[in-house]
Design a protein around this motif. Structure first.
Motif, PDB file in Angstrom:
ATOM      1  N   ARG A 154       4.659  -0.504   5.226  1.00 40.89           N
ATOM      2  CA  ARG A 154       4.003  -1.816   5.268  1.00 40.89           C
ATOM      3  C   ARG A 154       4.680  -2.724   6.278  1.00 40.89           C
ATOM      4  NH1 ARG A 154       2.886  -3.186  -1.192  1.00 40.89           N
ATOM      5  NH2 ARG A 154       0.877  -2.082  -1.348  1.00 40.89           N
ATOM      6  N   LYS A 155       5.998  -2.737   6.274  1.00 42.86           N
ATOM      7  CA  LYS A 155       6.744  -3.590   7.200  1.00 42.86           C
ATOM      8  C   LYS A 155       6.606  -3.091   8.635  1.00 42.86           C
ATOM      9  CE  LYS A 155      11.382  -5.423   8.083  1.00 42.86           C
ATOM     10  NZ  LYS A 155      12.797  -5.472   7.607  1.00 42.86           N
ATOM     11  N   GLY A 195       2.665  -3.220   9.627  1.00 42.80           N
ATOM     12  CA  GLY A 195       1.925  -4.431   9.299  1.00 42.80           C
ATOM     13  C   GLY A 195       0.736  -4.163   8.394  1.00 42.80           C
ATOM     14  N   SER A 237      -1.638  -3.874   4.851  1.00 41.26           N
ATOM     15  CA  SER A 237      -2.002  -4.702   3.704  1.00 41.26           C
ATOM     16  C   SER A 237      -1.090  -4.371   2.520  1.00 41.26           C
ATOM     17  CB  SER A 237      -3.460  -4.441   3.313  1.00 41.26           C
ATOM     18  OG  SER A 237      -3.751  -5.024   2.050  1.00 41.26           O
TER      19      SER A 237
END
Length: 271
Positions: free
Chosen positions: A108-109, A112, A114
């Motif tokens: 996720r990091k 980017g 959801s």
């Protein structure tokens, strides 16, 4: 589409580990024209391999790239050895934490992605089917859907097992089952049993991911999957069960994984 393999240091595994990714971020417009899934941002699917597999299986043997393009999914394929995706006490053996928490936070990091549960699915085959069920129910605020194919749902088969009970041709020996699942005399009541996790979520009135499961009628794990199916139906789970001719192989999994993805997407936002 963008594809690749990445190595990073996993705290849960106490060492370097690999994962594969397929991102449909650069698919030519003419390939997705009229595809309603590209009318929304990409959702995310984490796929787990089976016993003796690794992060390459779903791309080389499976249809990870097809799924990514057909359903606008970022697909991530992890590697966890023969761990059954369960946490153990030993350093570097926190595989449930890895599958349900660490790799999700990392990707996720990095990409980017959801962070909404309805945009995050987990699936797998055989041992990975078990892992998807266990991980999805252990992290119900992370995953909105679980896709379990030919799940190695062996909890009731090995509960209470003694060394002399291991049959010839079994997946592993007694020491293996004992190491992966802990005290086999207490297994059915432990957190290694997805049924325990499901009942706890029900009691606490927590969100429970939608569950899709499928198994071939000639699969060696057919009876085990009927036990799981019966449990879920008894508890009126938000689930869909499918079966059809087939054994424990990629021909079956590559067909039914698409059925599962379609149903789970409908249950998590429509498209």
């Amino acid at each position: 589409m963008a594809t690749g393999k990445m190595r990073y240091y996993s705290l849960a595994q106490a060492g370097q580990t690999n994962f594969r990714y397929v991102l449909p971020c650069d698919v030519p417009p003419e390939m997705v024209q009229g595809n309603r899934h590209f009318e929304r941002p990409a959702k995310n699917l984490y796929l787990l391999h089976g016993f003796s597999g690794n992060e390459d299986d779903w791309e080389y043997n499976g249809v990870a790239e097809d799924i990514a393009v057909e359903y606008n999914l970022n697909v991530f394929m992890i590697s966890a050895g023969n761990s059954f995706y369960l946490d153990r006490e030993a350093t570097g053996c926190q595989f449930a934490t890895f599958a349900g928490e660490e790799i999700v936070a990392f990707t996720r990091k990095l990409f980017g992605l959801s962070d909404r549960r309805e945009d995050t699915l987990i699936g797998g085959l055989s041992m990975g089917g078990f892992g998807a069920l266990h991980t999805g129910l252990a992290y119900p605020d992370t995953f909105g859907g679980i896709l379990a194919l030919s799940s190695a749902y062996i909890i009731h088969s090995i509960a209470g097992m003694k060394p002399e009970d291991v049959k010839e041709g079994a997946l592993g020996n007694y020491a293996y089952y004992r190491e992966m699942f802990g005290d086999l005399d207490r297994l059915e009541a432990s957190d290694a049993n997805p049924e325990v996790l499901y009942e706890r979520l029900t009691k606490e009135k927590r969100n429970i991911p939608s569950i899709y499961m499928a198994v071939g009628t000639e699969d060696m794990l057919y009876a085990n999957n009927q036990e799981l199916r019966g449990f879920l139906e008894q508890h009126q789970a938000d689930m869909k069960y499918e079966e059809g001719p087939g054994i424990h192989d990629w021909r079956f999994w590559n067909h039914y994984v698409k059925n599962g993805v379609e149903w789970l997407l409908e249950r998590n936002g429509g498209i």
